[in-house]
Design a protein around this motif. Structure first.
Motif, PDB file in Angstrom:
ATOM      1  N   VAL A 185       0.849  -1.200   0.000  1.00  0.00           N
ATOM      2  CA  VAL A 185       0.000   0.000   0.000  1.00  0.00           C
ATOM      3  C   VAL A 185       0.882   1.247   0.000  1.00  0.00           C
ATOM      4  O   VAL A 185       0.626   2.209  -0.739  1.00  0.00           O
ATOM      5  CB  VAL A 185      -0.969  -0.008   1.205  1.00  0.00           C
ATOM      6  N   LEU A 186       1.934   1.226   0.815  1.00  0.00           N
ATOM      7  CA  LEU A 186       2.863   2.360   0.850  1.00  0.00           C
ATOM      8  C   LEU A 186       3.534   2.554  -0.503  1.00  0.00           C
ATOM      9  O   LEU A 186       3.661   3.690  -0.990  1.00  0.00           O
ATOM     10  CB  LEU A 186       3.931   2.139   1.924  1.00  0.00           C
ATOM     11  N   LYS A 187       3.938   1.449  -1.121  1.00  0.00           N
ATOM     12  CA  LYS A 187       4.593   1.541  -2.432  1.00  0.00           C
ATOM     13  C   LYS A 187       3.630   2.036  -3.507  1.00  0.00           C
ATOM     14  O   LYS A 187       4.034   2.759  -4.418  1.00  0.00           O
ATOM     15  CB  LYS A 187       5.207   0.195  -2.812  1.00  0.00           C
ATOM     16  N   GLU A 188       2.361   1.659  -3.409  1.00  0.00           N
ATOM     17  CA  GLU A 188       1.370   2.160  -4.369  1.00  0.00           C
ATOM     18  C   GLU A 188       1.194   3.668  -4.221  1.00  0.00           C
ATOM     19  O   GLU A 188       1.141   4.398  -5.214  1.00  0.00           O
ATOM     20  CB  GLU A 188       0.033   1.446  -4.184  1.00  0.00           C
ATOM     21  N   ALA A 189       1.134   4.150  -2.981  1.00  0.00           N
ATOM     22  CA  ALA A 189       1.026   5.600  -2.745  1.00  0.00           C
ATOM     23  C   ALA A 189       2.277   6.316  -3.246  1.00  0.00           C
ATOM     24  O   ALA A 189       2.191   7.391  -3.842  1.00  0.00           O
ATOM     25  CB  ALA A 189       0.804   5.876  -1.260  1.00  0.00           C
ATOM     26  N   GLN A 190       3.423   5.694  -3.034  1.00  0.00           N
ATOM     27  CA  GLN A 190       4.679   6.281  -3.506  1.00  0.00           C
ATOM     28  C   GLN A 190       4.684   6.359  -5.036  1.00  0.00           C
ATOM     29  O   GLN A 190       5.030   7.395  -5.614  1.00  0.00           O
ATOM     30  CB  GLN A 190       5.844   5.434  -3.002  1.00  0.00           C
ATOM     31  N   LYS A 198     -11.999   4.067   8.405  1.00  0.00           N
ATOM     32  CA  LYS A 198     -12.830   3.238   9.277  1.00  0.00           C
ATOM     33  C   LYS A 198     -14.221   3.260   8.673  1.00  0.00           C
ATOM     34  O   LYS A 198     -14.888   4.280   8.666  1.00  0.00           O
ATOM     35  CB  LYS A 198     -12.837   3.780  10.708  1.00  0.00           C
ATOM     36  N   ASP A 199     -14.619   2.174   8.061  1.00  0.00           N
ATOM     37  CA  ASP A 199     -15.995   1.999   7.570  1.00  0.00           C
ATOM     38  C   ASP A 199     -16.327   0.519   7.694  1.00  0.00           C
ATOM     39  O   ASP A 199     -16.686   0.068   8.765  1.00  0.00           O
ATOM     40  CB  ASP A 199     -16.239   2.597   6.178  1.00  0.00           C
ATOM     41  N   GLU A 200     -16.150  -0.240   6.656  1.00  0.00           N
ATOM     42  CA  GLU A 200     -16.305  -1.693   6.760  1.00  0.00           C
ATOM     43  C   GLU A 200     -14.956  -2.267   7.153  1.00  0.00           C
ATOM     44  O   GLU A 200     -14.200  -2.763   6.327  1.00  0.00           O
ATOM     45  CB  GLU A 200     -16.812  -2.270   5.441  1.00  0.00           C
ATOM     46  N   GLY A 201     -14.634  -2.166   8.430  1.00  0.00           N
ATOM     47  CA  GLY A 201     -13.330  -2.518   8.954  1.00  0.00           C
ATOM     48  C   GLY A 201     -12.488  -1.273   9.133  1.00  0.00           C
ATOM     49  O   GLY A 201     -12.968  -0.145   9.021  1.00  0.00           O
ATOM     50  N   VAL A 202     -11.217  -1.492   9.431  1.00  0.00           N
ATOM     51  CA  VAL A 202     -10.254  -0.398   9.579  1.00  0.00           C
ATOM     52  C   VAL A 202      -9.052  -0.761   8.724  1.00  0.00           C
ATOM     53  O   VAL A 202      -8.490  -1.852   8.866  1.00  0.00           O
ATOM     54  CB  VAL A 202      -9.821  -0.205  11.050  1.00  0.00           C
ATOM     55  N   TYR A 203      -8.657   0.142   7.827  1.00  0.00           N
ATOM     56  CA  TYR A 203      -7.593  -0.181   6.885  1.00  0.00           C
ATOM     57  C   TYR A 203      -6.895   1.069   6.372  1.00  0.00           C
ATOM     58  O   TYR A 203      -7.431   2.175   6.447  1.00  0.00           O
ATOM     59  CB  TYR A 203      -8.141  -0.983   5.700  1.00  0.00           C
ATOM     60  N   PHE A 204      -5.678   0.860   5.855  1.00  0.00           N
ATOM     61  CA  PHE A 204      -4.949   1.885   5.115  1.00  0.00           C
ATOM     62  C   PHE A 204      -5.105   1.597   3.638  1.00  0.00           C
ATOM     63  O   PHE A 204      -5.131   0.437   3.205  1.00  0.00           O
ATOM     64  CB  PHE A 204      -3.448   1.863   5.451  1.00  0.00           C
ATOM     65  N   MET A 205      -5.188   2.662   2.857  1.00  0.00           N
ATOM     66  CA  MET A 205      -5.207   2.554   1.410  1.00  0.00           C
ATOM     67  C   MET A 205      -4.488   3.749   0.822  1.00  0.00           C
ATOM     68  O   MET A 205      -4.317   4.778   1.472  1.00  0.00           O
ATOM     69  CB  MET A 205      -6.645   2.476   0.878  1.00  0.00           C
ATOM     70  N   SER A 206      -4.073   3.613  -0.420  1.00  0.00           N
ATOM     71  CA  SER A 206      -3.478   4.717  -1.158  1.00  0.00           C
ATOM     72  C   SER A 206      -4.612   5.618  -1.655  1.00  0.00           C
ATOM     73  O   SER A 206      -5.689   5.142  -2.008  1.00  0.00           O
ATOM     74  CB  SER A 206      -2.693   4.138  -2.341  1.00  0.00           C
ATOM     75  N   GLN A 207      -4.379   6.919  -1.673  1.00  0.00           N
ATOM     76  CA  GLN A 207      -5.399   7.854  -2.154  1.00  0.00           C
ATOM     77  C   GLN A 207      -5.807   7.520  -3.589  1.00  0.00           C
ATOM     78  O   GLN A 207      -6.980   7.608  -3.935  1.00  0.00           O
ATOM     79  CB  GLN A 207      -4.861   9.284  -2.062  1.00  0.00           C
ATOM     80  N   ILE A 261       7.731   8.490   9.714  1.00  0.00           N
ATOM     81  CA  ILE A 261       7.299   7.149  10.096  1.00  0.00           C
ATOM     82  C   ILE A 261       7.022   6.275   8.873  1.00  0.00           C
ATOM     83  O   ILE A 261       7.383   5.103   8.840  1.00  0.00           O
ATOM     84  CB  ILE A 261       6.080   7.195  11.050  1.00  0.00           C
ATOM     85  N   PHE A 262       6.426   6.849   7.836  1.00  0.00           N
ATOM     86  CA  PHE A 262       6.139   6.069   6.624  1.00  0.00           C
ATOM     87  C   PHE A 262       7.403   5.821   5.816  1.00  0.00           C
ATOM     88  O   PHE A 262       7.551   4.759   5.203  1.00  0.00           O
ATOM     89  CB  PHE A 262       5.056   6.743   5.786  1.00  0.00           C
ATOM     90  N   GLN A 263       8.322   6.780   5.833  1.00  0.00           N
ATOM     91  CA  GLN A 263       9.594   6.571   5.153  1.00  0.00           C
ATOM     92  C   GLN A 263      10.371   5.430   5.816  1.00  0.00           C
ATOM     93  O   GLN A 263      10.970   4.609   5.136  1.00  0.00           O
ATOM     94  CB  GLN A 263      10.417   7.865   5.138  1.00  0.00           C
ATOM     95  N   ARG A 264      10.333   5.355   7.148  1.00  0.00           N
ATOM     96  CA  ARG A 264      10.970   4.248   7.865  1.00  0.00           C
ATOM     97  C   ARG A 264      10.323   2.926   7.489  1.00  0.00           C
ATOM     98  O   ARG A 264      11.004   1.921   7.289  1.00  0.00           O
ATOM     99  CB  ARG A 264      10.848   4.454   9.376  1.00  0.00           C
ATOM    100  N   LEU A 265       8.992   2.911   7.418  1.00  0.00           N
ATOM    101  CA  LEU A 265       8.278   1.674   7.087  1.00  0.00           C
ATOM    102  C   LEU A 265       8.605   1.200   5.674  1.00  0.00           C
ATOM    103  O   LEU A 265       8.660  -0.001   5.421  1.00  0.00           O
ATOM    104  CB  LEU A 265       6.766   1.871   7.243  1.00  0.00           C
ATOM    105  N   LEU A 266       8.804   2.136   4.756  1.00  0.00           N
ATOM    106  CA  LEU A 266       9.182   1.755   3.391  1.00  0.00           C
ATOM    107  C   LEU A 266      10.533   1.047   3.366  1.00  0.00           C
ATOM    108  O   LEU A 266      10.766   0.174   2.534  1.00  0.00           O
ATOM    109  CB  LEU A 266       9.219   2.985   2.480  1.00  0.00           C
ATOM    110  N   VAL A 267      11.408   1.405   4.286  1.00  0.00           N
ATOM    111  CA  VAL A 267      12.741   0.816   4.336  1.00  0.00           C
ATOM    112  C   VAL A 267      12.758  -0.487   5.128  1.00  0.00           C
ATOM    113  O   VAL A 267      13.299  -1.488   4.674  1.00  0.00           O
ATOM    114  CB  VAL A 267      13.753   1.821   4.949  1.00  0.00           C
ATOM    115  N   ASP A 268      12.137  -0.477   6.324  1.00  0.00           N
ATOM    116  CA  ASP A 268      12.284  -1.646   7.204  1.00  0.00           C
ATOM    117  C   ASP A 268      11.118  -2.623   7.161  1.00  0.00           C
ATOM    118  O   ASP A 268      11.255  -3.748   7.615  1.00  0.00           O
ATOM    119  CB  ASP A 268      12.586  -1.222   8.641  1.00  0.00           C
ATOM    120  N   GLY A 269       9.957  -2.213   6.644  1.00  0.00           N
ATOM    121  CA  GLY A 269       8.816  -3.123   6.516  1.00  0.00           C
ATOM    122  C   GLY A 269       8.229  -3.603   7.828  1.00  0.00           C
ATOM    123  O   GLY A 269       7.516  -4.600   7.857  1.00  0.00           O
ATOM    124  N   ASN A 270       8.508  -2.905   8.927  1.00  0.00           N
ATOM    125  CA  ASN A 270       7.976  -3.299  10.237  1.00  0.00           C
ATOM    126  C   ASN A 270       6.470  -3.080  10.323  1.00  0.00           C
ATOM    127  O   ASN A 270       5.870  -2.447   9.450  1.00  0.00           O
ATOM    128  CB  ASN A 270       8.668  -2.515  11.358  1.00  0.00           C
TER     129      ASN A 270
END
Length: 121
Positions: free
Chosen positions: A13-18, A28-37, A89-98
């Motif tokens: 998802v992060l890579k798609e946004a990038q 938060k609607d049908e569940g809770v999730y992250f998505m790319s705009q 925080i998102f830049q870190r996640l793109l690198v470490d995948g935590n």
């Protein structure tokens, strides 16, 4: 309590946004999730890449379970909160995948990343 978003499903998802040079949305609607705009849609017009919080995925949890967990963690109202991918925080996640941990209160949304433990050899 807090929501956990697994790095293995959040990273695409992060890579798609990038790739689309757009923001991330915590929904938060049908569940809770992250998505790319902006992102690839399936044949129904629904966004293909979504990263659901543990226990908040209507595709894998019973209705009562995901609905109650989503309500407990985020309240009863649906929302969409936009985040800038350039945030550290998102830049870190793109690198470490935590994994990403999210706490939603009535006044704020807090994001937290736990560093991965080094592997023993």
């Amino acid at each position: 309590m807090m929501l956990r978003f697994r790095g293995a499903t959040l990273l695409p998802v992060l890579k798609e946004a990038q790739a689309n040079q757009c923001q991330l949305i915590l929904v938060k609607d049908e569940g809770v999730y992250f998505m790319s705009q902006f992102g690839e849609k399936d044949h129904t017009g629904r966004q293909k890449l979504l990263c659901y919080a543990d226990g908040c995925n209507p595709d894998t949890e019973s209705f009562d379970d995901w609905w109650e967990r989503s309500r407990q963690e985020c309240g009863g109202d649906d929302f969409g909160e936009f985040f800038d991918l350039s945030d550290d925080i998102f830049q870190r996640l793109l690198v470490d995948g935590n994994d990403l941990f999210v706490i939603v209160t009535s006044s704020e949304i807090r994001l937290h990343v736990e560093a991965a433990f080094p592997h023993s050899h």
